[in-house]
Design a protein around this motif. Structure first.
Motif, PDB file in Angstrom:
ATOM      1  N   SER A  92       0.661  -1.073   0.039  1.00 10.10           N
ATOM      2  CA  SER A  92       0.170  -0.144   0.005  1.00 10.10           C
ATOM      3  C   SER A  92       0.827   1.142  -0.152  1.00 10.10           C
ATOM      4  N   ALA A  93       2.083   1.312   0.700  1.00 13.16           N
ATOM      5  CA  ALA A  93       2.821   2.383   0.864  1.00 13.16           C
ATOM      6  C   ALA A  93       3.857   2.687  -0.410  1.00 13.16           C
ATOM      7  N   ASP A  94       4.058   1.488  -1.052  1.00 13.66           N
ATOM      8  CA  ASP A  94       4.844   1.458  -2.322  1.00 13.66           C
ATOM      9  C   ASP A  94       3.958   1.949  -3.464  1.00 13.66           C
ATOM     10  N   TYR A  95       2.859   1.562  -3.464  1.00 13.16           N
ATOM     11  CA  TYR A  95       2.078   1.958  -4.621  1.00 13.16           C
ATOM     12  C   TYR A  95       1.032   3.057  -4.612  1.00 13.16           C
ATOM     13  N   THR A  96       1.159   3.853  -3.558  1.00 10.56           N
ATOM     14  CA  THR A  96       0.229   4.980  -3.180  1.00 10.56           C
ATOM     15  C   THR A  96       0.404   5.785  -4.536  1.00 10.56           C
ATOM     16  N   ASP A  97      -0.885   6.300  -5.074  1.00  6.53           N
ATOM     17  CA  ASP A  97      -0.933   7.148  -6.450  1.00  6.53           C
ATOM     18  C   ASP A  97      -0.708   6.368  -7.400  1.00  6.53           C
ATOM     19  N   ARG A  98      -0.693   5.150  -7.460  1.00  7.61           N
ATOM     20  CA  ARG A  98      -0.217   4.433  -8.771  1.00  7.61           C
ATOM     21  C   ARG A  98      -1.529   3.531  -9.242  1.00  7.61           C
ATOM     22  N   GLN A  99      -1.492   3.012 -10.302  1.00 14.23           N
ATOM     23  CA  GLN A  99      -2.570   2.149 -10.942  1.00 14.23           C
ATOM     24  C   GLN A  99      -2.333   0.663 -10.591  1.00 14.23           C
TER      25      GLN A  99
END
Ligand code: IMP
Length: 188
Positions: free
Chosen positions: A33-40
């Protein structure tokens, strides 16, 4: 194979207890969740073994995700040995072009299945392609694959439970364990 009456009675050793799995899934979910914040983010799980892990991991992730499912079978091997020859039984149901894709695997053993899958999915032009596996058995690796998220590194033993099977049985155990040797000596 002969159907066991009591699945748990066939287990010689519990390698990863249920509570450890759940704690690790929560930890991986938070990291992802932290690594992919604001990603698709699209999670691509590989049936059937990854089913429980996928179901738990996606609920431990707190950012929006899409999910897709593939089913592959390796053929030409045995009940406990992969061959590296992979057949796609179920393909993705949507495009992953320009998506951030995370493959969700149950176990990486020789790495042959994943190696095939990575090459196949790269051909579909995702923005990024990373790998998350619950279990890693590095002792048997035949191809070098960088794994981004690993739940547990385990010794060179054939394991069942939490999605993993022997002769299609034992997938519904809530922990990961090693079968008693006599189970293998019965005709599969
Ligand atoms: P690989 O191609 O050797 O990395 O193995 C891929 C597949 O073999 C996994 O996705 C599992 O379905 C299966 N497999 C490998 N090791 C085990 C095991 O210890 N128990 C059950 N299935 C396994």
């Amino acid at each position: 194979m002969i159907r066991p009456v009591d699945l748990v009675a066939d287990i010689g050793e519990i390698l990863v207890p249920e509570a450890h799995i759940q704690a690790k899934v929560a930890e991986l979910g938070a990291r992802i969740s932290a690594d992919y914040t604001d990603r698709q983010l699209t999670l691509v799980s590989v049936l059937k073994g990854s089913l429980p892990f996928m179901a738990d991991l996606m609920r431990a992730i707190t950012i929006p995700v899409r999910i897709d499912l593939m089913e592959v079978s390796s053929y030409g091997g045995t009940a406990t040995e992969s061959s590296g020859l992979v057949r796609i039984l179920k393909d993705l149901s949507a495009s992953i072009e320009r998506e951030d894709v995370l493959i969700v695997e149950d176990i990486v053993d020789t790495g042959l299945t994943l190696n095939y899958l990575i090459r196949y999915l790269r051909g579909k032009n995702p923005a990024t392609l990373r790998i998350c596996t619950l279990l890693d058995k590095p002792a048997r690796r035949l191809v070098d694959i960088p794994i981004d998220y690993v739940g547990f590194t385990i010794p060179d033993q054939f394991v069942v439970g939490y999605g993993l099977d022997y002769g299609e049985v034992y997938r519904n155990l809530r922990f990961v364990g090693v079968l008693k040797p006599e189970v293998y000596s019965e005709p599969a």
